[in-house]
Design a protein around this motif. Structure first.
Motif, PDB file in Angstrom:
ATOM      1  N   ARG A  14       0.950  -1.136  -0.393  1.00 50.34           N
ATOM      2  CA  ARG A  14      -0.036  -0.235  -0.198  1.00 50.34           C
ATOM      3  C   ARG A  14       0.704   1.232  -0.323  1.00 50.34           C
ATOM      4  NH1 ARG A  14      -4.402  -0.720   3.876  1.00 50.34           N
ATOM      5  NH2 ARG A  14      -5.614  -1.066   2.307  1.00 50.34           N
ATOM      6  N   GLU A  15       0.817   2.497  -0.566  1.00 49.13           N
ATOM      7  CA  GLU A  15       0.789   3.553  -0.269  1.00 49.13           C
ATOM      8  C   GLU A  15       0.981   4.302   0.887  1.00 49.13           C
ATOM      9  OE1 GLU A  15       1.193   7.137  -3.497  1.00 49.13           O
ATOM     10  OE2 GLU A  15      -0.662   6.199  -3.745  1.00 49.13           O
ATOM     11  N   TYR A  16       2.592   4.551   0.650  1.00 50.51           N
ATOM     12  CA  TYR A  16       2.845   4.818   2.495  1.00 50.51           C
ATOM     13  C   TYR A  16       1.997   6.419   3.004  1.00 50.51           C
ATOM     14  CZ  TYR A  16       5.272   7.433   6.229  1.00 50.51           C
ATOM     15  OH  TYR A  16       5.358   8.334   6.987  1.00 50.51           O
ATOM     16  N   HIS A  19       0.418   7.659   8.490  1.00 46.46           N
ATOM     17  CA  HIS A  19      -0.442   6.136   9.264  1.00 46.46           C
ATOM     18  C   HIS A  19       0.322   4.731   9.921  1.00 46.46           C
ATOM     19  CE1 HIS A  19      -3.481   2.665  11.179  1.00 46.46           C
ATOM     20  NE2 HIS A  19      -2.637   2.566  10.330  1.00 46.46           N
ATOM     21  N   TYR A  20       1.356   4.663   9.502  1.00 48.01           N
ATOM     22  CA  TYR A  20       2.418   3.240   9.402  1.00 48.01           C
ATOM     23  C   TYR A  20       3.907   4.265  10.036  1.00 48.01           C
ATOM     24  CZ  TYR A  20      -1.107   1.345   5.952  1.00 48.01           C
ATOM     25  OH  TYR A  20      -2.259   0.699   5.824  1.00 48.01           O
ATOM     26  N   LEU A  21       3.964   5.760   9.885  1.00 47.54           N
ATOM     27  CA  LEU A  21       5.413   6.553  10.578  1.00 47.54           C
ATOM     28  C   LEU A  21       6.057   5.628  11.686  1.00 47.54           C
ATOM     29  CD1 LEU A  21       6.819   8.303  10.289  1.00 47.54           C
ATOM     30  CD2 LEU A  21       5.737   9.667  11.013  1.00 47.54           C
ATOM     31  N   GLU A  22       5.509   5.258  12.568  1.00 45.89           N
ATOM     32  CA  GLU A  22       5.672   4.576  13.758  1.00 45.89           C
ATOM     33  C   GLU A  22       6.126   3.462  13.059  1.00 45.89           C
ATOM     34  OE1 GLU A  22       5.967   5.598  17.225  1.00 45.89           O
ATOM     35  OE2 GLU A  22       4.765   7.646  16.892  1.00 45.89           O
ATOM     36  N   GLN A  23       5.818   2.794  12.614  1.00 48.80           N
ATOM     37  CA  GLN A  23       5.965   0.855  11.969  1.00 48.80           C
ATOM     38  C   GLN A  23       6.807   1.450  11.770  1.00 48.80           C
ATOM     39  OE1 GLN A  23       3.349  -2.375  11.752  1.00 48.80           O
ATOM     40  NE2 GLN A  23       1.597  -0.941  12.046  1.00 48.80           N
ATOM     41  N   GLU A  45      10.277  11.950  14.448  1.00 51.50           N
ATOM     42  CA  GLU A  45       9.900  13.232  13.216  1.00 51.50           C
ATOM     43  C   GLU A  45      11.064  13.326  12.000  1.00 51.50           C
ATOM     44  OE1 GLU A  45       7.984  15.679  13.649  1.00 51.50           O
ATOM     45  OE2 GLU A  45       6.398  13.702  14.773  1.00 51.50           O
ATOM     46  N   ASP A  46      12.249  12.941  12.684  1.00 52.42           N
ATOM     47  CA  ASP A  46      13.240  12.612  11.441  1.00 52.42           C
ATOM     48  C   ASP A  46      13.153  12.122  10.060  1.00 52.42           C
ATOM     49  OD1 ASP A  46      14.975  14.887  12.922  1.00 52.42           O
ATOM     50  OD2 ASP A  46      16.360  13.479  13.783  1.00 52.42           O
ATOM     51  N   LEU A  47      12.763  11.104  10.056  1.00 51.96           N
ATOM     52  CA  LEU A  47      11.502  10.340   9.424  1.00 51.96           C
ATOM     53  C   LEU A  47      10.562  11.007   8.487  1.00 51.96           C
ATOM     54  CD1 LEU A  47      12.031   7.599   7.546  1.00 51.96           C
ATOM     55  CD2 LEU A  47      10.712   6.189  10.270  1.00 51.96           C
ATOM     56  N   LYS A  48       9.946  11.312   9.293  1.00 53.82           N
ATOM     57  CA  LYS A  48       8.331  12.274   9.522  1.00 53.82           C
ATOM     58  C   LYS A  48       9.374  12.671   8.472  1.00 53.82           C
ATOM     59  CE  LYS A  48       4.342  14.226  10.162  1.00 53.82           C
ATOM     60  NZ  LYS A  48       3.388  14.423  11.231  1.00 53.82           N
ATOM     61  N   LEU A  70       2.607  -5.197   4.406  1.00 56.61           N
ATOM     62  CA  LEU A  70       2.229  -5.187   5.359  1.00 56.61           C
ATOM     63  C   LEU A  70       1.653  -6.656   5.090  1.00 56.61           C
ATOM     64  CD1 LEU A  70      -0.348  -2.598   4.970  1.00 56.61           C
ATOM     65  CD2 LEU A  70       1.110  -2.399   6.868  1.00 56.61           C
ATOM     66  N   LEU A  71       1.824  -7.587   6.352  1.00 61.52           N
ATOM     67  CA  LEU A  71       1.333  -8.494   6.435  1.00 61.52           C
ATOM     68  C   LEU A  71       0.140  -8.710   8.142  1.00 61.52           C
ATOM     69  CD1 LEU A  71       2.138 -11.988   6.655  1.00 61.52           C
ATOM     70  CD2 LEU A  71       3.832 -11.570   7.912  1.00 61.52           C
ATOM     71  N   GLY A  72      -0.273  -9.286   7.277  1.00 59.14           N
ATOM     72  CA  GLY A  72      -1.953  -8.405   8.317  1.00 59.14           C
ATOM     73  C   GLY A  72      -1.884  -6.996   8.241  1.00 59.14           C
ATOM     74  N   ASP A  73      -2.189  -6.532   9.691  1.00 56.85           N
ATOM     75  CA  ASP A  73      -1.813  -4.620  10.369  1.00 56.85           C
ATOM     76  C   ASP A  73       0.196  -4.511  10.232  1.00 56.85           C
ATOM     77  OD1 ASP A  73      -4.964  -4.607   9.592  1.00 56.85           O
ATOM     78  OD2 ASP A  73      -5.286  -4.874  12.301  1.00 56.85           O
ATOM     79  N   LYS A  74       0.881  -5.255  10.048  1.00 58.16           N
ATOM     80  CA  LYS A  74       2.640  -4.985  10.303  1.00 58.16           C
ATOM     81  C   LYS A  74       2.702  -4.823   9.308  1.00 58.16           C
ATOM     82  CE  LYS A  74       5.861  -6.175  13.776  1.00 58.16           C
ATOM     83  NZ  LYS A  74       5.783  -5.717  14.687  1.00 58.16           N
ATOM     84  N   VAL A  75       3.778  -3.258   9.552  1.00 57.87           N
ATOM     85  CA  VAL A  75       4.242  -3.211   8.650  1.00 57.87           C
ATOM     86  C   VAL A  75       5.546  -3.815   8.610  1.00 57.87           C
ATOM     87  CG1 VAL A  75       5.823  -0.829   7.773  1.00 57.87           C
ATOM     88  CG2 VAL A  75       3.427  -0.764   9.001  1.00 57.87           C
ATOM     89  N   ILE A  76       6.283  -5.058   7.358  1.00 56.03           N
ATOM     90  CA  ILE A  76       7.422  -5.267   7.795  1.00 56.03           C
ATOM     91  C   ILE A  76       8.123  -5.385   6.820  1.00 56.03           C
ATOM     92  CG2 ILE A  76       5.885  -7.366   8.363  1.00 56.03           C
ATOM     93  CD1 ILE A  76       6.432  -9.281   5.855  1.00 56.03           C
ATOM     94  N   GLY A  77       7.956  -4.736   6.116  1.00 51.56           N
ATOM     95  CA  GLY A  77       8.881  -4.207   5.080  1.00 51.56           C
ATOM     96  C   GLY A  77       8.539  -2.600   4.541  1.00 51.56           C
TER      97      GLY A  77
END
Length: 190
Positions: A14-16, A19-23, A45-48, A70-77
């Motif tokens: 899925r496009e970034y 919502h996925y920033l922390e993971q 914040e640096d990554l954001k 995403l694997l389920g709800d988990k960002v794996i890469g």
């Protein structure tokens, strides 16, 4: 053209979005992952800020897009695509997989699906990847996907007090079609 989610047997690409920033930061701040990045982001914040200043509108000439795996709800890469040199149908790809999900086929499954999208839907002619010469896992993945090594570049990045070499790998649409045909053929007879 709008990007639509890509579904594989196990994954959703899925496009970034923020919502996925922390993971994303969880594994991008892991030394086993950021060792291969040009610059480590020190905080969420640096990554954001990095993503905000680099990501452009999807499919924009000279643009940059990031997709979460995403694997389920988990960002794996994540997978990044640079849409440079649009006139020549050429793009660059980069990717990272959370360490505990490496060597389980997820990287292959995700990158393979994105390559299919790039060649079959977007009609790209060439996808290339620059990779640190010492990143054997990434080089192995590129080779498994059908990428060919096209160049070796000495001292392309200075990290932690030493110069690092890199390689350029690429795959053409004609190679992709041939590889896909071989896989389908093997599946029918095997």
């Amino acid at each position: 053209m709008q990007f639509e989610d890509i579904k594989t047997d196990r994954l959703l690409i899925r496009e970034y979005s923020d919502h996925y920033l922390e993971q994303l930061f969880e594994y991008r701040s892991d030394p086993r992952v950021y060792i291969w990045y040009t610059k480590k982001q020190e905080s969420v914040e640096d990554l954001k800020e990095y993503l905000k200043s680099n990501i452009t509108e999807f499919n924009k000439d000279n643009g940059y897009s990031v997709f979460v795996i995403l694997l389920g709800d988990k960002v794996i890469g994540d997978i990044a695509i640079s849409y440079w040199d649009y006139n020549n149908e050429r793009s660059a790809i980069g990717y990272a997989i959370r360490p505990e999900y490496q060597r389980l086929g997820y990287g292959y499954e995700a990158v393979n699906a994105v390559l299919g999208f790039m060649f079959d839907v977007m009609k790209r002619n060439r996808i290339q990847a620059g990779v640190d010469y010492n990143n054997k896992a990434s080089i192995g993945l590129l080779k498994k996907l059908g990428f060919k090594r096209e160049g070796y570049f000495r001292q392309t990045e200075y990290k932690k007090g030493e110069w690092k070499d890199s390689c350029l790998y690429a795959i053409l649409r004609e190679d992709w079609v041939k590889n896909k045909s071989l896989i389908i053929h093997k599946g029918k007879i095997g």
